[in-house]
Design an enzyme around this catalytic site. Structure first.
Site, short mmCIF file in Angstrom:
data_model
loop_
_atom_site.label_atom_id
_atom_site.label_comp_id
_atom_site.label_asym_id
_atom_site.label_seq_id
_atom_site.Cartn_x
_atom_site.Cartn_y
_atom_site.Cartn_z
N ARG A 1 -4.32 -24.84 -32.01
CA ARG A 1 -3.15 -24.24 -31.27
C ARG A 1 -1.91 -25.15 -31.83
O ARG A 1 -0.83 -24.40 -31.99
CB ARG A 1 -3.31 -24.55 -29.86
CG ARG A 1 -2.01 -24.30 -28.80
CD ARG A 1 -2.31 -24.29 -27.38
NE ARG A 1 -2.03 -25.62 -27.12
CZ ARG A 1 -2.36 -26.03 -25.93
NH1 ARG A 1 -2.62 -25.02 -24.77
NH2 ARG A 1 -2.01 -27.12 -25.57
N ARG B 1 -4.67 -37.33 -24.32
CA ARG B 1 -4.36 -36.36 -23.00
C ARG B 1 -5.94 -36.22 -22.69
O ARG B 1 -6.14 -36.19 -21.31
CB ARG B 1 -4.13 -35.09 -23.68
CG ARG B 1 -2.41 -35.29 -23.57
CD ARG B 1 -2.01 -34.11 -24.70
NE ARG B 1 -2.35 -32.85 -24.44
CZ ARG B 1 -2.14 -31.58 -25.23
NH1 ARG B 1 -1.93 -31.90 -26.52
NH2 ARG B 1 -2.48 -30.57 -24.76
N ARG C 1 4.21 -27.42 -30.20
CA ARG C 1 4.11 -28.50 -29.25
C ARG C 1 4.15 -29.89 -29.79
O ARG C 1 3.16 -29.90 -30.68
CB ARG C 1 3.10 -28.05 -28.32
CG ARG C 1 3.62 -27.28 -27.02
CD ARG C 1 2.48 -27.14 -26.02
NE ARG C 1 2.03 -28.39 -25.48
CZ ARG C 1 1.24 -28.16 -24.34
NH1 ARG C 1 0.76 -27.09 -23.70
NH2 ARG C 1 0.59 -29.24 -23.90
N LYS D 1 -6.51 -22.69 -19.34
CA LYS D 1 -6.00 -22.65 -17.94
C LYS D 1 -4.78 -21.58 -18.26
O LYS D 1 -4.49 -20.63 -17.34
CB LYS D 1 -5.44 -24.00 -17.38
CG LYS D 1 -6.57 -24.81 -16.99
CD LYS D 1 -6.19 -25.79 -16.26
CE LYS D 1 -5.08 -27.07 -16.98
NZ LYS D 1 -5.65 -27.56 -18.37
N ARG E 1 -3.08 -33.22 -10.77
CA ARG E 1 -3.67 -33.87 -11.93
C ARG E 1 -3.89 -35.27 -11.33
O ARG E 1 -4.76 -36.05 -12.23
CB ARG E 1 -2.88 -33.98 -12.97
CG ARG E 1 -3.22 -33.02 -14.15
CD ARG E 1 -2.16 -33.36 -15.28
NE ARG E 1 -2.36 -32.95 -16.72
CZ ARG E 1 -2.10 -31.81 -17.18
NH1 ARG E 1 -1.66 -30.80 -16.48
NH2 ARG E 1 -2.31 -31.39 -18.49
P1 ADP Z 1 -2.35 -29.43 -21.37
O1 ADP Z 1 -3.35 -28.92 -20.08
O2 ADP Z 1 -3.02 -28.69 -22.49
O3 ADP Z 1 -2.37 -30.86 -21.66
P2 ADP Z 1 -0.03 -29.16 -19.95
O4 ADP Z 1 1.30 -28.12 -20.51
O5 ADP Z 1 -0.63 -28.74 -18.68
O6 ADP Z 1 -1.11 -28.85 -21.24
O7 ADP Z 1 0.56 -30.70 -19.98
C1 ADP Z 1 1.29 -31.20 -20.91
C2 ADP Z 1 1.83 -32.55 -20.57
O8 ADP Z 1 2.67 -32.33 -19.44
C3 ADP Z 1 0.93 -33.55 -19.98
O9 ADP Z 1 0.12 -34.23 -21.09
C4 ADP Z 1 1.61 -34.63 -19.08
O10 ADP Z 1 2.28 -35.44 -20.06
C5 ADP Z 1 2.64 -33.49 -18.60
N1 ADP Z 1 2.16 -32.99 -17.26
C6 ADP Z 1 1.82 -31.79 -17.18
N2 ADP Z 1 1.46 -31.62 -15.67
C7 ADP Z 1 1.24 -32.84 -15.16
C8 ADP Z 1 0.98 -33.24 -13.78
N3 ADP Z 1 0.73 -32.69 -12.90
N4 ADP Z 1 1.26 -34.54 -13.63
C9 ADP Z 1 1.76 -35.52 -14.52
N5 ADP Z 1 1.82 -35.04 -15.77
C10 ADP Z 1 1.71 -33.52 -16.07
#
Ligand code: ADP
Length: 194
Positions: free
Chosen positions: A128, A145, A134, A14, A89
């Site tokens: 990654r 996750r 991270r 994404k 999400r």
């Molecule tokens: P990835 O898609 O690789 O997990 P992101 O950067 O989108 O990476 O998200 C990292 C973390 O941030 C998630 O595991 C969650 O804890 C938090 N997070 C991100 N976006 C949301 C969201 N829309 N709602 C709740 N938690 C979120």
């Protein structure tokens, strides 16, 4: 306005595809992951709260994320449109987003769902993690996750499918090829600027 949701599990590409879409279509990128990591690095109260969940691979509570998004949309009244990456999400977040956009007389036009087999996702995220710095890109948190995704986020796809907005995209091809497929769908709504 044209508003796009880029949907898919962690590691589905994404972030990478968002960058391509932003430059090609001049949309504003809103990534809740990036926004949260920014809060964490600035040690804000929101960041400190969010970090507890992120480090465990759990979703941050809806009200935290929804408040953050709302402010971001208000900051950019002149935008040609938004690309939402990593948001919504949960079904609750999807409903809140619809309300926020309705208030601005706009809507989500299209949801592109990047689909990648689970074994590939884990491989990509572990790789990654070797360079991303991270703290959540380690195998234990990655597994959590992905689990959280299938439990809470996957159902959001049918929310948009019921609205006739969902398109499935194979995300396990080379980056340019996947981008071409995404573009074909976006071009039905919006002309490229670059
Ligand atoms: P990835 O898609 O690789 O997990 P992101 O950067 O989108 O990476 O998200 C990292 C973390 O941030 C998630 O595991 C969650 O804890 C938090 N997070 C991100 N976006 C949301 C969201 N829309 N709602 C709740 N938690 C979120």
């Amino acid at each position: 306005m044209f508003n796009l949701v880029l949907f898919g599990p962690p590691g589905s590409g994404k972030g990478t595809q968002s960058e391509n879409i932003v430059t090609t279509y001049n949309l504003q990128h809103i990534s809740t992951g990036d926004l949260l990591r920014d809060e964490v690095s600035r040690h804000t109260p929101l960041g400190t709260e969010a970090k507890k969940y992120m480090d465990q691979g759990m979703l941050v509570p809806d009200e935290v994320v929804i408040g953050m998004i709302s402010g971001k949309i208000d900051d950019m009244p002149e935008a040609r449109g938004f690309i939402f990456d990593g948001f919504p999400r949960t079904r609750n977040q999807a409903e809140a987003l619809d309300k926020l956009l309705e208030f601005k007389n706009t809507r989500i036009n299209l949801v592109l769902s990047l689909e990648v087999p689970e074994t590939d996702l884990i491989k990509r995220l572990v790789t990654r993690g070797e360079t991303s710095g991270r703290s959540d890109d380690n195998e234990e948190v990655i597994t959590r996750r992905i689990k959280e995704y299938y439990l809470k986020t996957q159902p959001v796809a049918s929310y948009y499918d019921n609205q006739g907005k969902l398109e499935h995209i194979a995300g396990d091809h080379p980056i340019p090829e996947t981008f071409k497929t995404l573009s074909k769908h976006i071009n039905k709504y919006l002309l490229p600027v670059a």
